[in-house]
Design a protein around this motif. Structure first.
Motif, PDB file in Angstrom:
ATOM      1  N   SER A  44       0.837  -1.210   0.000  1.00 11.94           N
ATOM      2  CA  SER A  44       0.000   0.000   0.000  1.00 11.94           C
ATOM      3  C   SER A  44       0.869   1.257   0.000  1.00 11.94           C
ATOM      4  CB  SER A  44      -1.009  -0.001   1.154  1.00 11.94           C
ATOM      5  OG  SER A  44      -0.335  -0.041   2.362  1.00 11.94           O
ATOM      6  N   LYS A  45       2.036   1.189   0.668  1.00 16.81           N
ATOM      7  CA  LYS A  45       2.962   2.335   0.642  1.00 16.81           C
ATOM      8  C   LYS A  45       3.435   2.598  -0.794  1.00 16.81           C
ATOM      9  CE  LYS A  45       6.437   3.277   4.121  1.00 16.81           C
ATOM     10  NZ  LYS A  45       7.642   2.664   4.746  1.00 16.81           N
ATOM     11  N   VAL A  46       3.698   1.507  -1.507  1.00 12.80           N
ATOM     12  CA  VAL A  46       4.178   1.617  -2.889  1.00 12.80           C
ATOM     13  C   VAL A  46       3.084   2.213  -3.785  1.00 12.80           C
ATOM     14  CG1 VAL A  46       4.880   0.237  -4.903  1.00 12.80           C
ATOM     15  CG2 VAL A  46       5.860  -0.243  -2.637  1.00 12.80           C
ATOM     16  N   ILE A  47       1.865   1.712  -3.627  1.00 17.56           N
ATOM     17  CA  ILE A  47       0.757   2.213  -4.465  1.00 17.56           C
ATOM     18  C   ILE A  47       0.535   3.706  -4.194  1.00 17.56           C
ATOM     19  CG2 ILE A  47      -1.757   2.054  -4.830  1.00 17.56           C
ATOM     20  CD1 ILE A  47      -1.432  -1.005  -4.247  1.00 17.56           C
ATOM     21  N   GLU A  48       0.576   4.074  -2.936  1.00 16.21           N
ATOM     22  CA  GLU A  48       0.334   5.488  -2.598  1.00 16.21           C
ATOM     23  C   GLU A  48       1.489   6.394  -3.040  1.00 16.21           C
ATOM     24  OE1 GLU A  48      -2.659   6.210  -1.851  1.00 16.21           O
ATOM     25  OE2 GLU A  48      -3.128   4.081  -1.557  1.00 16.21           O
ATOM     26  N   ALA A  49       2.668   5.798  -3.309  1.00 10.18           N
ATOM     27  CA  ALA A  49       3.814   6.610  -3.751  1.00 10.18           C
ATOM     28  C   ALA A  49       3.681   7.030  -5.217  1.00 10.18           C
ATOM     29  CB  ALA A  49       5.106   5.816  -3.556  1.00 10.18           C
ATOM     30  N   ILE A  50       2.828   6.323  -5.961  1.00 13.07           N
ATOM     31  CA  ILE A  50       2.654   6.662  -7.386  1.00 13.07           C
ATOM     32  C   ILE A  50       1.819   7.943  -7.483  1.00 13.07           C
ATOM     33  CG2 ILE A  50       1.630   5.883  -9.572  1.00 13.07           C
ATOM     34  CD1 ILE A  50       2.081   2.973  -8.575  1.00 13.07           C
ATOM     35  N   ALA A  51       2.285   8.895  -8.279  1.00 18.42           N
ATOM     36  CA  ALA A  51       1.531  10.153  -8.453  1.00 18.42           C
ATOM     37  C   ALA A  51       0.121   9.812  -8.948  1.00 18.42           C
ATOM     38  CB  ALA A  51       2.238  11.034  -9.470  1.00 18.42           C
ATOM     39  N   THR A  52      -0.895  10.451  -8.388  1.00 19.12           N
ATOM     40  CA  THR A  52      -2.276  10.145  -8.801  1.00 19.12           C
ATOM     41  C   THR A  52      -2.445  10.370 -10.301  1.00 19.12           C
ATOM     42  OG1 THR A  52      -2.917  10.955  -6.650  1.00 19.12           O
ATOM     43  CG2 THR A  52      -4.696  10.546  -8.168  1.00 19.12           C
ATOM     44  N   SER A  53      -1.723  11.339 -10.832  1.00 22.48           N
ATOM     45  CA  SER A  53      -1.840  11.640 -12.268  1.00 22.48           C
ATOM     46  C   SER A  53      -1.224  10.541 -13.138  1.00 22.48           C
ATOM     47  CB  SER A  53      -1.169  12.982 -12.575  1.00 22.48           C
ATOM     48  OG  SER A  53       0.197  12.911 -12.216  1.00 22.48           O
ATOM     49  N   LYS A  54      -0.500   9.579 -12.513  1.00 24.08           N
ATOM     50  CA  LYS A  54       0.095   8.466 -13.279  1.00 24.08           C
ATOM     51  C   LYS A  54      -0.388   7.112 -12.758  1.00 24.08           C
ATOM     52  CE  LYS A  54       4.209  11.114 -14.564  1.00 24.08           C
ATOM     53  NZ  LYS A  54       5.652  11.102 -14.862  1.00 24.08           N
ATOM     54  N   ASP A  55      -1.395   7.105 -11.892  1.00 21.84           N
ATOM     55  CA  ASP A  55      -1.878   5.877 -11.264  1.00 21.84           C
ATOM     56  C   ASP A  55      -2.852   5.163 -12.211  1.00 21.84           C
ATOM     57  OD1 ASP A  55      -2.674   3.877  -9.520  1.00 21.84           O
ATOM     58  OD2 ASP A  55      -4.152   5.147  -8.529  1.00 21.84           O
ATOM     59  N   VAL A  56      -2.318   4.620 -13.319  1.00 25.66           N
ATOM     60  CA  VAL A  56      -3.182   4.070 -14.377  1.00 25.66           C
ATOM     61  C   VAL A  56      -3.855   2.751 -13.993  1.00 25.66           C
ATOM     62  CG1 VAL A  56      -2.194   5.279 -16.342  1.00 25.66           C
ATOM     63  CG2 VAL A  56      -1.076   3.201 -15.501  1.00 25.66           C
ATOM     64  N   ASP A  57      -3.415   2.153 -12.873  1.00 22.05           N
ATOM     65  CA  ASP A  57      -4.123   0.980 -12.344  1.00 22.05           C
ATOM     66  C   ASP A  57      -5.337   1.423 -11.524  1.00 22.05           C
ATOM     67  OD1 ASP A  57      -3.450  -1.580 -12.994  1.00 22.05           O
ATOM     68  OD2 ASP A  57      -1.811  -1.754 -11.541  1.00 22.05           O
ATOM     69  N   GLY A  58      -5.327   2.673 -11.087  1.00 20.07           N
ATOM     70  CA  GLY A  58      -6.446   3.209 -10.306  1.00 20.07           C
ATOM     71  C   GLY A  58      -6.585   2.596  -8.923  1.00 20.07           C
ATOM     72  N   TYR A  59      -5.456   2.129  -8.361  1.00 17.71           N
ATOM     73  CA  TYR A  59      -5.522   1.405  -7.080  1.00 17.71           C
ATOM     74  C   TYR A  59      -5.317   2.287  -5.856  1.00 17.71           C
ATOM     75  CZ  TYR A  59      -5.252  -3.184  -9.427  1.00 17.71           C
ATOM     76  OH  TYR A  59      -5.487  -4.306 -10.173  1.00 17.71           O
ATOM     77  N   SER A  60      -4.848   3.523  -6.038  1.00 17.86           N
ATOM     78  CA  SER A  60      -4.508   4.318  -4.859  1.00 17.86           C
ATOM     79  C   SER A  60      -5.779   4.797  -4.154  1.00 17.86           C
ATOM     80  CB  SER A  60      -3.653   5.522  -5.256  1.00 17.86           C
ATOM     81  OG  SER A  60      -4.456   6.460  -5.941  1.00 17.86           O
ATOM     82  N   VAL A  61      -5.601   5.219  -2.920  1.00 17.58           N
ATOM     83  CA  VAL A  61      -6.732   5.714  -2.126  1.00 17.58           C
ATOM     84  C   VAL A  61      -7.318   6.969  -2.795  1.00 17.58           C
ATOM     85  CG1 VAL A  61      -7.344   6.745   0.098  1.00 17.58           C
ATOM     86  CG2 VAL A  61      -5.919   4.692   0.023  1.00 17.58           C
ATOM     87  N   LEU A  62      -6.448   7.822  -3.340  1.00 14.34           N
ATOM     88  CA  LEU A  62      -6.958   9.036  -4.002  1.00 14.34           C
ATOM     89  C   LEU A  62      -7.755   8.688  -5.256  1.00 14.34           C
ATOM     90  CD1 LEU A  62      -4.094  11.650  -3.615  1.00 14.34           C
ATOM     91  CD2 LEU A  62      -6.480  11.938  -2.941  1.00 14.34           C
ATOM     92  N   SER A  63      -7.268   7.727  -6.042  1.00 13.59           N
ATOM     93  CA  SER A  63      -8.021   7.316  -7.244  1.00 13.59           C
ATOM     94  C   SER A  63      -9.364   6.717  -6.839  1.00 13.59           C
ATOM     95  CB  SER A  63      -7.225   6.290  -8.061  1.00 13.59           C
ATOM     96  OG  SER A  63      -6.060   6.872  -8.588  1.00 13.59           O
ATOM     97  N   ALA A  64      -9.366   5.921  -5.763  1.00 14.91           N
ATOM     98  CA  ALA A  64     -10.623   5.331  -5.280  1.00 14.91           C
ATOM     99  C   ALA A  64     -11.577   6.441  -4.838  1.00 14.91           C
ATOM    100  CB  ALA A  64     -10.345   4.373  -4.127  1.00 14.91           C
ATOM    101  N   GLY A  65     -11.020   7.464  -4.186  1.00 18.18           N
ATOM    102  CA  GLY A  65     -11.843   8.593  -3.737  1.00 18.18           C
ATOM    103  C   GLY A  65     -12.437   9.357  -4.908  1.00 18.18           C
ATOM    104  N   GLU A  66     -11.646   9.497  -5.965  1.00 15.69           N
ATOM    105  CA  GLU A  66     -12.157  10.174  -7.170  1.00 15.69           C
ATOM    106  C   GLU A  66     -13.336   9.415  -7.757  1.00 15.69           C
ATOM    107  OE1 GLU A  66      -8.018  12.325  -8.651  1.00 15.69           O
ATOM    108  OE2 GLU A  66      -8.499  10.324  -9.355  1.00 15.69           O
ATOM    109  N   LEU A  67     -13.232   8.094  -7.734  1.00 15.28           N
ATOM    110  CA  LEU A  67     -14.341   7.281  -8.260  1.00 15.28           C
ATOM    111  C   LEU A  67     -15.587   7.457  -7.383  1.00 15.28           C
ATOM    112  CD1 LEU A  67     -15.556   5.093 -10.076  1.00 15.28           C
ATOM    113  CD2 LEU A  67     -14.335   3.372  -8.737  1.00 15.28           C
TER     114      LEU A  67
END
Ligand code: NAP
Length: 302
Positions: free
Chosen positions: A107-130
């Motif tokens: 989860s630390k690794v996923i959250e380290a990816i910039a949301t603007s490049k999180d093309v898997d959509g797995y981060s907490v911010l991407s989930a929040g956007e959804l």
């Protein structure tokens, strides 16, 4: 009449042709879409998955970088690589293949990816956007399932959709995407006492469990659309889904096969997310600097 097959191979082909055309336009403008794929360890299945992703990038004219590391890669080194890729203007999407070696906090690794490049959509911010209906990257498998349903021409508005499974990567985002399409959504899981009671009322069933024969013909409303996300092996070792195809196909109106349904769509939607990331980046670069120029962009809105 037996259900019509929803052909994920054919739909992927069409979508990838469109992705390749849009990528060529971007490349001509000096903004070739780029995906970085990172893998650590020697899990053979994961190596096959990343090879397929890198090959798919080449097929649609993307730039791609494959970074392979030993299983003892220190977590700090992986985080440092992600930080560098976050800043790399040639990279529009970063994917870290799961599972990671046990000593690395995924989860630390996923959250380290910039949301603007999180093309898997797995981060907490991407989930929040959804959740908040904001633009952002949708997890590739449920995004692909939506495209498969869309391809039938079916209007989800006001229809009842049942999702079996509530994982963060498939079940939950799937339910949210169906909700965004104005379906009425029920989510079932291992604690649901009578699964058939729910699925028999569904106009659309999405099975994302990982257990074969979870959905049988007697659990399906006549004319329902059935999407099978599961990947399992039967007694003969052949690939199969969560749906008992032979008993469900005579009842449903449309059904995805396994293999050849959801599977091919997952990589296609990864390509789509990467393309859209590159397109957004280009649009941003073309914007004239206004009063807010230089401010930190909001995640996902770049
Ligand atoms: P997961 O994290 O293991 O989640 C499985 C879900 O199924 C859980 O929410 C679980 O409920 C629920 N479940 C288990 N037994 C059940 C039962 N008897 N009745 C109702 N629900 C039950 O798996 P996942 O990552 O979501 O993946 C699901 C399947 O899709 C797997 O076979 C996976 O390989 C496949 N998959 C395919 C693709 C593709 O590209 N085709 C992509 C991703 C995943 P609890 O939450 O209560 O435990």
């Amino acid at each position: 009449m037996p259900a019509q097959l929803i052909d994920g191979v054919q739909l992927s082909k069409q979508l990838r042709a469109d992705i390749a055309a849009r990528a060529a336009t971007l490349t001509a403008q000096g903004k070739q879409p780029g995906l970085a794929v990172i893998i650590a360890g020697d899990d053979p299945a994961s190596h096959v998955y990343v090879r397929n992703k890198v090959k798919a990038c080449g097929d649609v004219g993307f730039h791609s970088v494959l970074e392979k590391y030993e299983a003892d890669l220190p977590e700090a080194d992986l985080l440092a690589r992600i930080a560098a890729l976050n800043e790399d203007p040639a990279i529009h999407g970063i994917l870290v293949q799961m599972p990671l070696p046990k000593h690395i906090d995924a989860s630390k690794v996923i959250e380290a990816i910039a949301t603007s490049k999180d093309v898997d959509g797995y981060s907490v911010l991407s989930a929040g956007e959804l959740v908040a209906n904001l633009p952002g990257f949708r997890p590739c498998t449920p995004y692909g399932c939506m495209k498969l349903i869309e391809s039938t021409g079916y209007d989800l508005r006001g229809k009842h959709a049942v999702v079996i499974g509530r994982s963060n990567t498939v079940g939950k985002p799937m339910a949210l995407l169906l909700l965004q399409a104005n379906a009425t959504v029920t989510i079932c899981h291992s604690g649901t006492p009578d699964l058939g009671y729910h699925t028999r009322q569904a106009d659309v069933v999405v099975a994302a469990v990982g257990r074969r024969n979870t959905l049988t013909g007697d659990m399906v409303k006549p004319g329902a659309i059935v999407i099978d996300v599961g990947i399992n092996r039967n007694d003969e070792g052949k690939l199969c889904g969560d749906v008992d195809f032979d008993s469900v196909a005579p009842v449903a109106s449309h059904i995805t096969p396994v293999p050849g349904g959801v599977g091919p769509m997952t990589i296609t939607m990864l390509l789509m997310n990467t393309l859209e990331s590159a397109e957004r980046g280009l649009a941003k670069n073309q914007e004239k600097p206004g009063p807010g120029a230089g401010m930190i962009p909001q995640p996902g809105l770049v």
